[in-house]
Design an enzyme around this catalytic site. Structure first.
Site, PDB file in Angstrom:
ATOM      1  N   ASP A 148     -16.194  -2.315  -4.439  1.00  0.00           N
ATOM      2  CA  ASP A 148     -16.287  -3.614  -3.771  1.00  0.00           C
ATOM      3  C   ASP A 148     -17.721  -4.119  -3.880  1.00  0.00           C
ATOM      4  O   ASP A 148     -18.666  -3.325  -3.899  1.00  0.00           O
ATOM      5  CB  ASP A 148     -15.881  -3.506  -2.297  1.00  0.00           C
ATOM      6  CG  ASP A 148     -15.466  -4.855  -1.727  1.00  0.00           C
ATOM      7  OD1 ASP A 148     -14.251  -5.143  -1.712  1.00  0.00           O
ATOM      8  OD2 ASP A 148     -16.345  -5.633  -1.318  1.00  0.00           O
ATOM      9  N   CYS A 166      -3.391 -13.246  -3.989  1.00  0.00           N
ATOM     10  CA  CYS A 166      -3.114 -13.720  -2.626  1.00  0.00           C
ATOM     11  C   CYS A 166      -3.358 -15.219  -2.506  1.00  0.00           C
ATOM     12  O   CYS A 166      -3.452 -15.752  -1.409  1.00  0.00           O
ATOM     13  CB  CYS A 166      -3.961 -12.959  -1.601  1.00  0.00           C
ATOM     14  SG  CYS A 166      -5.725 -13.182  -1.834  1.00  0.00           S
ATOM     15  N   ASP A 207      -6.757  -5.729  -6.275  1.00  0.00           N
ATOM     16  CA  ASP A 207      -6.419  -6.500  -5.067  1.00  0.00           C
ATOM     17  C   ASP A 207      -7.543  -7.501  -4.796  1.00  0.00           C
ATOM     18  O   ASP A 207      -8.269  -7.389  -3.806  1.00  0.00           O
ATOM     19  CB  ASP A 207      -6.233  -5.535  -3.884  1.00  0.00           C
ATOM     20  CG  ASP A 207      -5.886  -6.259  -2.589  1.00  0.00           C
ATOM     21  OD1 ASP A 207      -5.416  -7.418  -2.667  1.00  0.00           O
ATOM     22  OD2 ASP A 207      -6.099  -5.686  -1.503  1.00  0.00           O
ATOM     23  N   ARG A 260       0.842  -1.205   0.000  1.00  0.00           N
ATOM     24  CA  ARG A 260       0.000   0.000   0.000  1.00  0.00           C
ATOM     25  C   ARG A 260       0.874   1.250   0.000  1.00  0.00           C
ATOM     26  O   ARG A 260       0.590   2.233  -0.690  1.00  0.00           O
ATOM     27  CB  ARG A 260      -0.911  -0.010   1.229  1.00  0.00           C
ATOM     28  CG  ARG A 260      -1.949  -1.110   1.209  1.00  0.00           C
ATOM     29  CD  ARG A 260      -2.995  -0.935   2.285  1.00  0.00           C
ATOM     30  NE  ARG A 260      -2.680  -1.588   3.525  1.00  0.00           N
ATOM     31  CZ  ARG A 260      -3.138  -2.782   3.904  1.00  0.00           C
ATOM     32  NH1 ARG A 260      -3.910  -3.479   3.088  1.00  0.00           N
ATOM     33  NH2 ARG A 260      -2.816  -3.291   5.071  1.00  0.00           N
ATOM     34  N   PHE A 300     -11.795  -4.149  -5.844  1.00  0.00           N
ATOM     35  CA  PHE A 300     -11.838  -5.062  -4.691  1.00  0.00           C
ATOM     36  C   PHE A 300     -11.248  -4.326  -3.480  1.00  0.00           C
ATOM     37  O   PHE A 300     -10.378  -4.831  -2.783  1.00  0.00           O
ATOM     38  CB  PHE A 300     -11.051  -6.356  -4.955  1.00  0.00           C
ATOM     39  CG  PHE A 300     -11.380  -7.038  -6.254  1.00  0.00           C
ATOM     40  CD1 PHE A 300     -12.502  -7.863  -6.360  1.00  0.00           C
ATOM     41  CD2 PHE A 300     -10.580  -6.868  -7.368  1.00  0.00           C
ATOM     42  CE1 PHE A 300     -12.803  -8.504  -7.564  1.00  0.00           C
ATOM     43  CE2 PHE A 300     -10.874  -7.493  -8.574  1.00  0.00           C
ATOM     44  CZ  PHE A 300     -11.983  -8.307  -8.673  1.00  0.00           C
TER      45      PHE A 300
END
Length: 400
Positions: A252, A341, A301, A214, A230
């Site tokens: 989101d 991730c 993300d 970030r 996201f």
């Protein structure tokens, strides 16, 4: 009482011998002696060579999780304190301590337990039966060790409400350990303030692993028009706002996340420049393209599109699709920050997928940097599951 002895088959235990922490059910030749699931056992190679000690659970495919390579090491309070102190001393060297992961399971040689610190609150997640028995002892030691450095913990909350516990034959659980306290916690990271919901937020309430990623996007966001996909609780969007972006749109699919992100923007006096919308990213990106929208910076993300090897093909399609769409929305010479991730979407496959997306839309990528998770989530070599976050920042150039 003598411990049960687990003997590994000849030719098996390759991960263990390379430095890993797990022994799978198909690697075991025999188990001699009596035990209950969760007990400490001795581990030997096929020829009797001592491999160390771990805790056993016959209900799990990971039958033994190793605690030590020293067969003579007693697994007692002194041992747990050594592990906890090592984890804390490491964090003091490598990470901002206001909010960080204090214990990261296998990578801190305490398999199956995660402890996050949010200001003066701890959130624990216990994922294995053996470590669950030691959980309260570990937390008491952790509080003591932190207090020695003047950090007083006012409360602990447990977030062991993850499905993986069922694979260990354990019930899902969440609740206070000790006295109740307000479960909305204020933290500050990279100069950005957040309200963290440790009770109902995702995982332990906040994704600490992206802390320095970030921070890394701040330098490309000054005076920029930014799209953060996201966004969850708005962390990348807010870092862009703090860095001086002209306008930021965070997206989101969760109304709860958008409400929380909007509140976080107010906390940082960024409501005029950082806005959040509740939309499905896969539907929104093609629509923005049709409308002719262009951005200086696009950030992706996404949640893990795959949590098993079986669904990797569909996950690859998903990653390719969003990266392809995002590249189309970046101005010539603008920037794309993109990550995965998922442990199963490994570095090679993720890199290849982004390359395919770029070729499909005739974009040329100039890599600015490649990053992984923050160092409070250490990557233990030979324990592949500890290396899961891949993060790229690119400049996106038209072919011309």
């Amino acid at each position: 009482m003598s411990m049960a002895v687990v003997t590994i088959k000849r030719g098996e235990g390759r991960f263990l011998k390379a430095g890993g922490m797990w022994i799978f059910d198909n690697e075991i030749a025999s188990i001699m002696g009596s035990f209950l699931d969760g007990d400490i056992v001795l581990v030997r190679d096929f020829d009797g060579y001592p491999m160390g000690k771990g805790f056993i659970n016959m209900k799990s495919k990971i039958v033994v999780r190793m605690l030590t390579r020293n067969e003579r090491q007693e697994i007692n309070e002194e041992f747990l304190e050594m592990r906890v102190r090592d984890a804390w001393e490491y964090r003091k060297k490598v990470v901002d301590l206001n909010c960080c992961r204090l214990i990261f399971g296998e990578a801190d040689f305490l398999p199956g337990i995660v402890v996050d610190k949010f200001s003066d609150v701890l959130v624990v997640q216990s994922l294995a039966l053996g470590i669950d028995r030691m959980k309260l002892q570990i937390l008491d030691i952790l509080k003591k060790v932190l207090a020695e450095d003047g950090i007083m913990i006012r409360g602990i909350y447990e977030r062991s409400d993850v499905k993986v516990r069922k694979q260990e034959g354990m019930e899902l659980y969440k609740g206070f350990i000790g006295e109740p306290f307000p479960t909305t916690v204020m933290i500050e990271e990279n100069g950005v303030k957040y309200e963290v919901d440790i009770k109902d937020g995702q995982k332990t309430g906040f994704f600490l692993d992206q802390k320095y990623n970030r921070l890394a996007i701040q330098k490309i966001c000054k005076d920029a028009k930014v799209l953060d996909c996201f966004t969850h609780t708005g962390s990348f969007a807010l870092n862009a706002g703090i860095a001086g972006a002209k306008s930021v749109t965070g997206v989101d699919a969760s109304e709860l996340a958008v409400a929380q992100a909007t509140k976080n923007a107010q906390l940082n006096n960024l409501s005029d420049r950082v806005k959040f919308i509740c939309e499905d990213v896969f539907e929104l990106l093609p629509r923005l393209e049709e409308e002719g929208e262009k951005y200086d910076v696009v950030i992706l993300d996404p949640p893990a599109f795959t949590k098993s090897r079986n669904s990797i093909k569909n996950a690859t399609k998903g990653y390719r699709e969003i990266n392809l769409r995002a590249m189309k929305l970046v101005k010539d010479g603008g920037y794309l920050a993109t990550c995965s991730c998922s442990h199963f979407m490994d570095y090679e496959l993720f890199t290849q997928t982004i390359g395919q997306a770029a070729r499909n839309v005739h974009k040329r990528l100039r890599q600015i940097e490649y990053r992984t998770q923050a160092p409070d989530h250490p990557i233990l070599w030979a324990a592949e599951e500890s290396y899961y976050l891949k993060f790229y920042i690119f400049q996106v150039c038209d072919e011309k």
